[in-house]
Motif scaffolding. Sequence first.
Motif, PDB file in Angstrom:
ATOM      1  N   SER A   1       0.820  -1.205   0.000  1.00 21.87           N
ATOM      2  CA  SER A   1       0.000   0.000   0.000  1.00 21.87           C
ATOM      3  C   SER A   1       0.859   1.263   0.000  1.00 21.87           C
ATOM      4  O   SER A   1       0.393   2.335  -0.356  1.00 21.87           O
ATOM      5  N   LYS A   2       2.140   1.130   0.414  1.00 20.42           N
ATOM      6  CA  LYS A   2       3.014   2.292   0.439  1.00 20.42           C
ATOM      7  C   LYS A   2       3.726   2.423  -0.904  1.00 20.42           C
ATOM      8  O   LYS A   2       4.251   1.453  -1.422  1.00 20.42           O
ATOM      9  N   PRO A   3       3.758   3.643  -1.444  1.00 25.85           N
ATOM     10  CA  PRO A   3       4.485   3.826  -2.705  1.00 25.85           C
ATOM     11  C   PRO A   3       5.983   3.786  -2.455  1.00 25.85           C
ATOM     12  O   PRO A   3       6.476   4.172  -1.399  1.00 25.85           O
ATOM     13  N   LYS A   4       6.728   3.292  -3.432  1.00 32.35           N
ATOM     14  CA  LYS A   4       8.179   3.235  -3.315  1.00 32.35           C
ATOM     15  C   LYS A   4       8.751   4.623  -3.558  1.00 32.35           C
ATOM     16  O   LYS A   4       8.276   5.368  -4.397  1.00 32.35           O
ATOM     17  N   ARG A   5       9.777   4.918  -2.801  1.00 29.08           N
ATOM     18  CA  ARG A   5      10.424   6.224  -2.939  1.00 29.08           C
ATOM     19  C   ARG A   5      11.814   6.025  -3.506  1.00 29.08           C
ATOM     20  O   ARG A   5      12.550   5.158  -3.068  1.00 29.08           O
ATOM     21  N   GLY A   6      12.152   6.844  -4.446  1.00 27.21           N
ATOM     22  CA  GLY A   6      13.469   6.752  -5.054  1.00 27.21           C
ATOM     23  C   GLY A   6      14.542   7.323  -4.137  1.00 27.21           C
ATOM     24  O   GLY A   6      14.281   8.168  -3.293  1.00 27.21           O
ATOM     25  N   LYS A   7      15.757   6.845  -4.306  1.00 26.80           N
ATOM     26  CA  LYS A   7      16.853   7.319  -3.477  1.00 26.80           C
ATOM     27  C   LYS A   7      17.719   8.313  -4.221  1.00 26.80           C
ATOM     28  O   LYS A   7      18.844   8.582  -3.817  1.00 26.80           O
TER      29      LYS A   7
END
Length: 78
Positions: free
Chosen positions: A6-12
């Motif tokens: 449910s959580k969107p992935k965040r780019g690094k």
Amino acid sequence: MAVKSSKPKRGKGKSSKKKAKKVVKEVDILSPAAMLNAYYICHNAPACLEFRGFAWPGSPKKKGKKGSNRVAGKQRAQ
């Protein structure tokens, strides 16, 4: 089957955010508002100059108030 989280992935990656610099405004210490403030907080001319940042060399430094025991006169509940 693959389950989607449910959580969107965040780019690094590096972000291109720039911090805004604070604009330092030139303040007139002889303006009417500043003089009214000085009238109420200063007791004499050297105190007024020291509050405004113009202390003379060799002047005695103010000592801070001791605030370690706030309930000085009262007994603490045990």
